[in-house]
Each structure stands twice: as C-alpha cells, then as structure tokens.
Enzyme design. Structure first.
Site, mmCIF file in Angstrom:
data_model
loop_
_atom_site.group_PDB
_atom_site.id
_atom_site.type_symbol
_atom_site.label_atom_id
_atom_site.label_comp_id
_atom_site.label_asym_id
_atom_site.label_seq_id
_atom_site.Cartn_x
_atom_site.Cartn_y
_atom_site.Cartn_z
ATOM 1 N N TYR A 1 41.549 59.434 47.779
ATOM 2 C CA TYR A 1 40.493 60.232 48.048
ATOM 3 C C TYR A 1 40.260 61.398 47.392
ATOM 4 O O TYR A 1 41.357 61.939 46.439
ATOM 5 C CB TYR A 1 40.745 60.647 49.569
ATOM 6 N N PHE B 1 38.186 70.674 46.756
ATOM 7 C CA PHE B 1 39.266 71.465 47.622
ATOM 8 C C PHE B 1 40.450 70.611 47.764
ATOM 9 O O PHE B 1 41.571 71.093 47.812
ATOM 10 C CB PHE B 1 38.855 71.749 49.117
ATOM 11 N N ILE C 1 41.522 64.662 60.385
ATOM 12 C CA ILE C 1 40.461 65.003 61.157
ATOM 13 C C ILE C 1 39.656 64.069 61.909
ATOM 14 O O ILE C 1 39.909 62.768 61.270
ATOM 15 C CB ILE C 1 39.411 65.893 60.144
ATOM 16 N N TYR D 1 37.299 70.742 60.683
ATOM 17 C CA TYR D 1 37.742 71.889 61.049
ATOM 18 C C TYR D 1 37.081 72.887 61.913
ATOM 19 O O TYR D 1 37.728 73.816 62.516
ATOM 20 C CB TYR D 1 38.744 72.634 59.726
ATOM 21 N N PHE E 1 34.071 63.661 51.530
ATOM 22 C CA PHE E 1 35.051 62.900 50.888
ATOM 23 C C PHE E 1 34.661 61.437 50.155
ATOM 24 O O PHE E 1 33.831 60.657 50.889
ATOM 25 C CB PHE E 1 36.123 62.477 51.779
#
Length: 122
Positions: free
Chosen positions: A25, A35, A54, A80, A116
């Site tokens: 990923y 990130f 998540i 998040y 993603f």
C-alpha cells in the site's frame, strides 16, 4: 462512506472475516502528500474484519480478490476522525525504529480523508 475504485482486477474469492491477508500500500492525503507506505515492498499482514486496522481498510480489503489493485478513499469517520495521536508517542517511536511503521505516519491530520492505493497480495 468508503470510496472504492478497482485499478486492476484480481482473481479468486473475496476474503472472509478473520482471514489473514497481505497487502502492499501507499497512503496519502487528498493533496497527494504521502504519509505511509509498505516498507521496502514488504506486504502488511492483518486479519480482515477484526478491527486490527482502520474501518475503511476492513471494508475496502474485504472487497478485494488476490492480485487486485484498488484505490480506497476513506473519509475520516472510517479512519482516525479527530484523533491525531492514534498511539502513544513512545509506542510509535518503537514501531518506527523496528520498521513496522513509517516515520511519516506520525504526520496524521485531524479529520483527514485518506487515499490508499492497495494491492492484495495474498
């Protein structure tokens, strides 16, 4: 809800809840700022539908066949939310030092929509 775009079709069955999967990923914010990503091409392993990742990943990876490549666009409520500190700093530092977490993962933004690009390897 979750945005899901197939980039390349896979083969076989969809994973069942509790099944271990492996994915490669790259995670970015909407502005393209990366990130996190799989370390050195090594896949990330987890059990689908068990809350180990998540919610957006649990939902998205559950739609993927082996070999499939997809883009997951995950709203903050499936990621998040307002939490910018997902794990204690000392834990994150240990995970970074052990190469289990990218140093960039510490830059999470509150209420961020995450993008993603994922490939289900197994």
């Amino acid at each position: 809800g979750l945005g899901y775009q197939v980039l390349e079709e896979g083969e076989g069955e969809l994973p069942f809840s509790g099944q271990n999967v492996q994915v490669a990923y790259k995670g970015a914010f909407l502005d393209g700022d990366v990130f996190d990503e799989s370390a050195d091409g090594a896949p990330f392993r987890f059990s689908v539908g068990q809350g180990a990742v998540i919610r957006g990943w649990d939902e998205g990876i559950a739609k993927m066949k082996v070999g499939e490549k997809a883009r997951l666009i995950i709203p903050s409520n499936l990621a998040y939310g307002a939490n910018v500190t997902v794990l204690p700093d000392t834990f994150v530092k240990g995970m970074v030092e052990a190469n289990f977490l990218s140093p960039r993962a510490q830059s999470m933004r509150p209420f961020a929509i995450l993008v993603f690009d994922v490939e289900r390897i197994e």
